[in-house]
Design an enzyme around this catalytic site. Sequence first.
Site, mmCIF file in Angstrom:
data_model
loop_
_atom_site.group_PDB
_atom_site.id
_atom_site.type_symbol
_atom_site.label_atom_id
_atom_site.label_comp_id
_atom_site.label_asym_id
_atom_site.label_seq_id
_atom_site.Cartn_x
_atom_site.Cartn_y
_atom_site.Cartn_z
ATOM 1 N N ASP A 57 59.552 85.009 -14.451
ATOM 2 C CA ASP A 57 58.567 83.936 -14.556
ATOM 3 C C ASP A 57 57.673 84.201 -15.756
ATOM 4 O OD1 ASP A 57 57.096 81.693 -13.980
ATOM 5 O OD2 ASP A 57 56.197 82.456 -12.140
ATOM 6 N N LYS A 58 56.911 83.169 -16.094
ATOM 7 C CA LYS A 58 55.947 83.245 -17.190
ATOM 8 C C LYS A 58 54.641 82.670 -16.685
ATOM 9 C CE LYS A 58 53.981 80.349 -20.301
ATOM 10 N NZ LYS A 58 53.305 79.075 -20.040
ATOM 11 N N HIS A 59 53.521 83.203 -17.163
ATOM 12 C CA HIS A 59 52.224 82.638 -16.767
ATOM 13 C C HIS A 59 51.323 82.573 -17.997
ATOM 14 C CE1 HIS A 59 48.723 81.748 -14.299
ATOM 15 N NE2 HIS A 59 48.069 82.641 -15.015
ATOM 16 N N SER A 60 50.592 81.477 -18.122
ATOM 17 C CA SER A 60 49.632 81.356 -19.223
ATOM 18 C C SER A 60 48.221 81.349 -18.658
ATOM 19 C CB SER A 60 49.889 80.041 -19.966
ATOM 20 O OG SER A 60 48.762 79.701 -20.743
ATOM 21 N N THR B 118 50.301 72.691 -15.314
ATOM 22 C CA THR B 118 51.734 72.355 -15.285
ATOM 23 C C THR B 118 52.065 71.367 -14.162
ATOM 24 O OG1 THR B 118 52.255 74.476 -16.257
ATOM 25 C CG2 THR B 118 54.037 73.407 -15.058
ATOM 26 N N SER C 103 43.561 87.787 -8.760
ATOM 27 C CA SER C 103 43.785 86.391 -8.392
ATOM 28 C C SER C 103 45.104 85.878 -8.984
ATOM 29 C CB SER C 103 42.596 85.558 -8.888
ATOM 30 O OG SER C 103 42.855 84.201 -8.758
ATOM 31 N N LYS D 10 49.189 85.743 -6.594
ATOM 32 C CA LYS D 10 50.030 84.548 -6.390
ATOM 33 C C LYS D 10 51.394 84.724 -7.043
ATOM 34 C CE LYS D 10 46.591 82.318 -8.024
ATOM 35 N NZ LYS D 10 45.356 81.669 -8.402
ATOM 36 N N LYS D 11 51.401 85.281 -8.248
ATOM 37 C CA LYS D 11 52.675 85.451 -8.961
ATOM 38 C C LYS D 11 53.565 86.457 -8.227
ATOM 39 C CE LYS D 11 52.665 82.571 -12.248
ATOM 40 N NZ LYS D 11 53.748 81.596 -12.419
ATOM 41 N N ARG E 226 34.064 82.746 -5.389
ATOM 42 C CA ARG E 226 33.692 83.168 -6.754
ATOM 43 C C ARG E 226 33.119 81.998 -7.529
ATOM 44 N NH1 ARG E 226 39.120 84.788 -8.960
ATOM 45 N NH2 ARG E 226 38.038 85.091 -10.922
HETATM 46 N N1 URA Z 1 43.517 81.583 -12.721
HETATM 47 C C1 URA Z 1 43.579 82.094 -11.475
HETATM 48 O O1 URA Z 1 44.517 81.849 -10.739
HETATM 49 N N2 URA Z 1 42.573 82.885 -11.045
HETATM 50 C C2 URA Z 1 41.522 83.219 -11.819
HETATM 51 O O2 URA Z 1 40.684 83.951 -11.393
HETATM 52 C C3 URA Z 1 41.474 82.674 -13.132
HETATM 53 C C4 URA Z 1 42.496 81.861 -13.563
#
Ligand code: URA
Length: 434
Positions: A80-83, A120, A183, A187-188, A168
């Site tokens: 996977d990729k995350h930005s 996305t 965070s 999830k990833k 937060r």
């Molecule tokens: N994206 C997230 O999922 N969590 C954060 O804390 C900041 C950006």
Amino acid sequence: MSDTRALLTALREGEAVAPEAFKGFASGLADSSVSDAQAGAFAMVALLKGLTREQRVALTLAMRDSGDVLNWQLDRPVLDKHSTGGIGDCVSLLLAPALAACGAAVPMVSGRGLGHTGGTLDKLEAIPGFKTGLDEAEFKRIVTKGHLAIVSASANIAPADKRLYAIRDVTATVESLDLITASILSKKLAAGLGGLVLDVKTGSGAFMKTRKDARDLAQSLVNTANAAGCRTSALVTDMSQPLVPSLGNALEVAEVMRMLKDPKDSPLLSISAALGGVVLSDSGLSDTPQTGAEAIINAVQSGQAAEAFGRMVHAQGGPVRFVENWQRLLPEANNIRELRAPEAGYISAYAGEALGLAVVHLGGGRSVETDKVDPAVGLTELLPLGTYVNKGDPIARIHASRADQTKQAEAAVLHSITIGERPEIPTLIYERVS
Ligand code: URA
């Protein structure tokens, strides 16, 4: 209650904390046995005192394990990729199908627009019928069969993060590097990845405005993900101008469709190839990042990435022949107005955040969580930094649903573009962090 108090005391005093204490805290967030006051105190102590590297890993794993963790039995690497977010950042829409075409499975759990940045999921939902809210069984079925799906996090993916993120947001603790890391990664990692590449953006259109902040975040994410058992690298990339000439949900999907159907050298293709090259070589699907990047470009140029995109759209409820017919299937705004340069000079700077917010105010993003996004609105034909314009030349087109919105957007867009001296053109990719 007393365990959480002991955890908070230890963090406040800088004492050692066992990983089990974070597990108890994360499950308490998920089942609400930890109160809002305790969660707020935790976020503030983490922000002010910071976590050690071990504590950051323990928190990430505990938040990952607060809900379901997917487990894939596939004959190919799960990547996977995350930005970290930007403007005109539609890389996932191009890279995810290209990775699938290069032999990876890509179960992408993605997000919605945040602040001035697009998301996305909102972009994909501009495609008629496209469903991002799949249940886990459907998600698994589509990835197992077609090797690609892009979905929203189900209620049971990292529920501790959902709760802590909301707290937060209202306790001025979003900025904590430790909490951002836990965070994003909780999830990833819950998606059961074997490898991940991160695009950490810096510049006026990113959350991290300076190179140093972006590098620190990249290092924190990479160290934590690798310690948690997911092979991860990051690229720090430029976001001082939009990545593609369009901003807006359907308008960015259109940019990606043009690239998939008629590929051209562009920042979008270069960044996608560089990110894809890194994760393909980390996972052993290519020998080096360079050959991996070539494989991504080949997947786009050969049409295989377009085929993978089309299969995903159909599997997730969209039109059968979207890739062939996207021009007549994507929604269009009723009011399109050309914006002209008020003076001659070079396009010398973009105030990226203000530009992104101009699209949010057109209806392309949300000001409050309950806002409904208008998929058709946004901007097109934005010019790259360093372009010379004469007074009266077109510098963008505004796509609005109502005529009165174009006037407001015109002022906001003009305000966020500086016309003046010839600028230094920023490097697209600053560095790799592994
Ligand atoms: N994206 C997230 O999922 N969590 C954060 O804390 C900041 C950006």
